[in-house]
Design a protein around this motif. Structure first.
Motif, mmCIF file in Angstrom:
data_model
loop_
_atom_site.group_PDB
_atom_site.id
_atom_site.type_symbol
_atom_site.label_atom_id
_atom_site.label_comp_id
_atom_site.label_asym_id
_atom_site.label_seq_id
_atom_site.Cartn_x
_atom_site.Cartn_y
_atom_site.Cartn_z
ATOM 1 N N HIS A 66 4.963 -5.971 -20.429
ATOM 2 C CA HIS A 66 4.880 -5.764 -21.884
ATOM 3 C C HIS A 66 5.122 -4.296 -22.240
ATOM 4 C CE1 HIS A 66 3.647 -6.445 -26.015
ATOM 5 N NE2 HIS A 66 2.781 -5.454 -25.912
ATOM 6 N N THR A 67 4.629 -3.382 -21.404
ATOM 7 C CA THR A 67 4.785 -1.950 -21.667
ATOM 8 C C THR A 67 6.032 -1.368 -20.991
ATOM 9 O OG1 THR A 67 3.359 -1.407 -19.773
ATOM 10 C CG2 THR A 67 2.303 -1.628 -21.928
ATOM 11 N N PHE A 68 6.803 -2.258 -20.341
ATOM 12 C CA PHE A 68 8.034 -1.861 -19.668
ATOM 13 C C PHE A 68 7.776 -0.822 -18.584
ATOM 14 C CE2 PHE A 68 12.649 -0.825 -19.562
ATOM 15 C CZ PHE A 68 13.120 -2.134 -19.518
ATOM 16 N N ASP A 69 6.617 -0.950 -17.906
ATOM 17 C CA ASP A 69 6.278 -0.065 -16.797
ATOM 18 C C ASP A 69 6.822 -0.708 -15.523
ATOM 19 O OD1 ASP A 69 5.177 1.570 -14.887
ATOM 20 O OD2 ASP A 69 3.194 1.668 -15.813
ATOM 21 N N LEU A 70 8.083 -0.465 -15.249
ATOM 22 C CA LEU A 70 8.784 -1.186 -14.192
ATOM 23 C C LEU A 70 8.288 -0.832 -12.795
ATOM 24 C CD1 LEU A 70 12.402 -1.001 -15.630
ATOM 25 C CD2 LEU A 70 10.577 -2.633 -16.115
ATOM 26 N N GLN A 71 7.935 0.434 -12.609
ATOM 27 C CA GLN A 71 7.453 0.836 -11.288
ATOM 28 C C GLN A 71 6.121 0.158 -10.973
ATOM 29 O OE1 GLN A 71 7.095 5.065 -10.722
ATOM 30 N NE2 GLN A 71 6.398 4.876 -8.612
ATOM 31 N N ARG A 72 5.226 0.138 -11.954
ATOM 32 C CA ARG A 72 3.929 -0.512 -11.753
ATOM 33 C C ARG A 72 4.107 -2.015 -11.561
ATOM 34 N NH1 ARG A 72 -1.303 -0.382 -11.718
ATOM 35 N NH2 ARG A 72 -2.615 -1.788 -12.926
ATOM 36 N N PHE A 73 5.026 -2.601 -12.283
ATOM 37 C CA PHE A 73 5.294 -4.034 -12.139
ATOM 38 C C PHE A 73 5.651 -4.362 -10.687
ATOM 39 C CE2 PHE A 73 7.928 -7.788 -12.002
ATOM 40 C CZ PHE A 73 7.357 -8.655 -12.930
ATOM 41 N N GLY A 74 6.534 -3.567 -10.113
ATOM 42 C CA GLY A 74 6.944 -3.796 -8.738
ATOM 43 C C GLY A 74 5.804 -3.630 -7.754
ATOM 44 N N GLN A 75 4.965 -2.626 -7.978
ATOM 45 C CA GLN A 75 3.822 -2.393 -7.091
ATOM 46 C C GLN A 75 2.834 -3.558 -7.159
ATOM 47 O OE1 GLN A 75 2.494 1.328 -8.721
ATOM 48 N NE2 GLN A 75 3.840 2.565 -7.431
ATOM 49 N N LEU A 76 2.594 -4.047 -8.370
ATOM 50 C CA LEU A 76 1.658 -5.159 -8.549
ATOM 51 C C LEU A 76 2.210 -6.448 -7.942
ATOM 52 C CD1 LEU A 76 0.612 -4.391 -12.228
ATOM 53 C CD2 LEU A 76 -0.925 -4.354 -10.245
ATOM 54 N N ASN A 77 3.514 -6.653 -8.078
ATOM 55 C CA ASN A 77 4.136 -7.839 -7.500
ATOM 56 C C ASN A 77 3.974 -7.839 -5.976
ATOM 57 O OD1 ASN A 77 5.932 -10.237 -7.607
ATOM 58 N ND2 ASN A 77 7.330 -8.888 -6.498
ATOM 59 N N LYS A 78 4.178 -6.684 -5.390
ATOM 60 C CA LYS A 78 4.015 -6.554 -3.938
ATOM 61 C C LYS A 78 2.560 -6.817 -3.547
ATOM 62 C CE LYS A 78 5.139 -3.310 -0.217
ATOM 63 N NZ LYS A 78 5.739 -1.983 0.077
ATOM 64 N N ALA A 79 1.629 -6.244 -4.302
ATOM 65 C CA ALA A 79 0.206 -6.443 -4.010
ATOM 66 C C ALA A 79 -0.182 -7.909 -4.131
ATOM 67 C CB ALA A 79 -0.643 -5.588 -4.955
ATOM 68 N N PHE A 80 0.379 -8.593 -5.124
ATOM 69 C CA PHE A 80 0.106 -10.019 -5.332
ATOM 70 C C PHE A 80 0.451 -10.818 -4.075
ATOM 71 C CE2 PHE A 80 1.447 -14.297 -6.438
ATOM 72 C CZ PHE A 80 0.485 -14.725 -7.347
ATOM 73 N N HIS A 81 1.663 -10.632 -3.593
ATOM 74 C CA HIS A 81 2.097 -11.406 -2.435
ATOM 75 C C HIS A 81 1.368 -10.988 -1.157
ATOM 76 C CE1 HIS A 81 5.206 -13.829 -4.319
ATOM 77 N NE2 HIS A 81 5.506 -12.769 -5.059
ATOM 78 N N TYR A 82 1.014 -9.700 -1.058
ATOM 79 C CA TYR A 82 0.324 -9.245 0.148
ATOM 80 C C TYR A 82 -1.080 -9.836 0.254
ATOM 81 C CZ TYR A 82 3.775 -5.899 1.892
ATOM 82 O OH TYR A 82 4.896 -5.324 2.440
ATOM 83 N N VAL A 83 -1.733 -10.105 -0.879
ATOM 84 C CA VAL A 83 -3.038 -10.774 -0.840
ATOM 85 C C VAL A 83 -2.891 -12.124 -0.152
ATOM 86 C CG1 VAL A 83 -4.842 -11.875 -2.243
ATOM 87 C CG2 VAL A 83 -4.005 -9.606 -2.849
ATOM 88 N N ILE A 84 -1.824 -12.827 -0.469
ATOM 89 C CA ILE A 84 -1.576 -14.138 0.141
ATOM 90 C C ILE A 84 -1.284 -13.992 1.628
ATOM 91 C CG2 ILE A 84 -0.038 -16.142 0.163
ATOM 92 C CD1 ILE A 84 0.379 -15.705 -2.847
ATOM 93 N N TYR A 85 -0.407 -13.055 1.993
ATOM 94 C CA TYR A 85 -0.009 -12.933 3.388
ATOM 95 C C TYR A 85 -1.139 -12.410 4.270
ATOM 96 C CZ TYR A 85 4.389 -13.369 0.947
ATOM 97 O OH TYR A 85 5.380 -13.807 0.118
ATOM 98 N N ASP A 86 -2.062 -11.658 3.680
ATOM 99 C CA ASP A 86 -3.195 -11.161 4.460
ATOM 100 C C ASP A 86 -4.106 -12.294 4.915
ATOM 101 O OD1 ASP A 86 -2.365 -8.563 4.374
ATOM 102 O OD2 ASP A 86 -3.647 -7.965 2.712
ATOM 103 N N ALA A 87 -3.965 -13.457 4.298
ATOM 104 C CA ALA A 87 -4.749 -14.628 4.709
ATOM 105 C C ALA A 87 -4.030 -15.444 5.783
ATOM 106 C CB ALA A 87 -5.046 -15.519 3.496
ATOM 107 N N CYS A 88 -2.819 -15.031 6.123
ATOM 108 C CA CYS A 88 -2.035 -15.739 7.140
ATOM 109 C C CYS A 88 -2.457 -15.263 8.523
ATOM 110 C CB CYS A 88 -0.539 -15.494 6.915
ATOM 111 S SG CYS A 88 0.531 -16.287 8.139
ATOM 112 N N THR A 89 -2.669 -16.188 9.441
ATOM 113 C CA THR A 89 -3.155 -15.839 10.783
ATOM 114 C C THR A 89 -2.045 -15.482 11.753
ATOM 115 O OG1 THR A 89 -3.147 -18.187 11.386
ATOM 116 C CG2 THR A 89 -5.215 -17.273 10.539
ATOM 117 N N ASN A 90 -0.795 -15.688 11.369
ATOM 118 C CA ASN A 90 0.335 -15.371 12.245
ATOM 119 C C ASN A 90 0.740 -13.913 12.004
ATOM 120 O OD1 ASN A 90 2.989 -15.060 13.372
ATOM 121 N ND2 ASN A 90 3.190 -17.290 13.428
#
Length: 214
Positions: A120-144
């Motif tokens: 909404h605020t067109f903060d593209l750098q923060r958007f990318g960082q948050l997107n990465k953090a989102f997916h990393y939360v999921i992958y951190d639960a992966c046992t492989n």
């Protein structure tokens, strides 16, 4: 002595990798081994070991009569990496589904809400960082662990491409956060893992498809 050399090699690796990913070192820029060695207070040997690791990461390449240079990545490399990630991320998300806690899911909702605010605020750098953090939360639960490492290494390659000016706008950003909402709903409902895997794989492929239209 061997442990100290290993520590210096790791330090050199982290210094050079960070500078490549944040754009301090430009594509085709020559790596001055003597300079890095002086910075970290070591001989050339740990720096050369670090360079070999960065070669394996496909961030550095050797060129005849030049030496170690920052590897140039292009649109083809970007698209190939997305294709690779679509398969790995789909499987990793499915593997993580049963291990995600209520706290993890709450964190994922919060991160996706922050992504919507950044959009909404067109903060593209923060958007990318948050997107990465989102997916990393999921992958951190992966046992492989090998699977997760492969995914994170591939994300680093994508970060490098974006840093150097390729696809600087978060592709199909609005659709992406909506798909995150859908994925969260599937995870909370404990839908079949094959369905979750297919959706997560398609999520990445949608980004690839959007990139081909730019």
């Amino acid at each position: 002595m061997k442990r100290e050399k290993s520590s210096k090699s790791t330090q050199a690796y982290e210094v050079m990798k960070m500078r490549i990913l944040d754009g301090t070192y430009a594509p085709k820029e020559r790596i001055i081994i003597d300079q890095i060695a002086k910075e970290i207070g070591s001989s050339h040997i740990p720096v050369r070991e670090a360079i070999r690791r960065l070669e394996a990461d496909q961030l550095i390449e050797y060129r005849a009569n030049v030496g170690a240079v920052v590897q140039s990545l292009n649109d083809d490399a970007y698209k190939e990496t997305l294709e690779f990630l679509s398969v790995l991320e789909g499987y990793a998300t499915a593997m993580s589904a049963s291990s995600l806690t209520k706290e993890d899911l709450s964190q994922l909702h919060d991160l996706n809400s922050q992504m919507k605010e950044a959009l909404h605020t067109f903060d593209l750098q923060r958007f990318g960082q948050l997107n990465k953090a989102f997916h990393y939360v999921i992958y951190d639960a992966c046992t492989n662990e090998l699977l997760v490492k492969s995914i994170k290494d591939a994300w680093d390659k994508l970060d490098t491409v974006r840093t150097r000016g390729f696809h600087s706008f978060p592709l199909r950003a609005n659709d992406s956060v909506l798909e995150h909402d859908q994925l969260l709903e599937m995870l909370e409902q404990k839908q079949p893992i094959d369905r979750i895997e297919k959706f997560a794989r398609q999520h990445k492929q949608n980004t690839l498809r959007a990139s081909k239209q730019t």
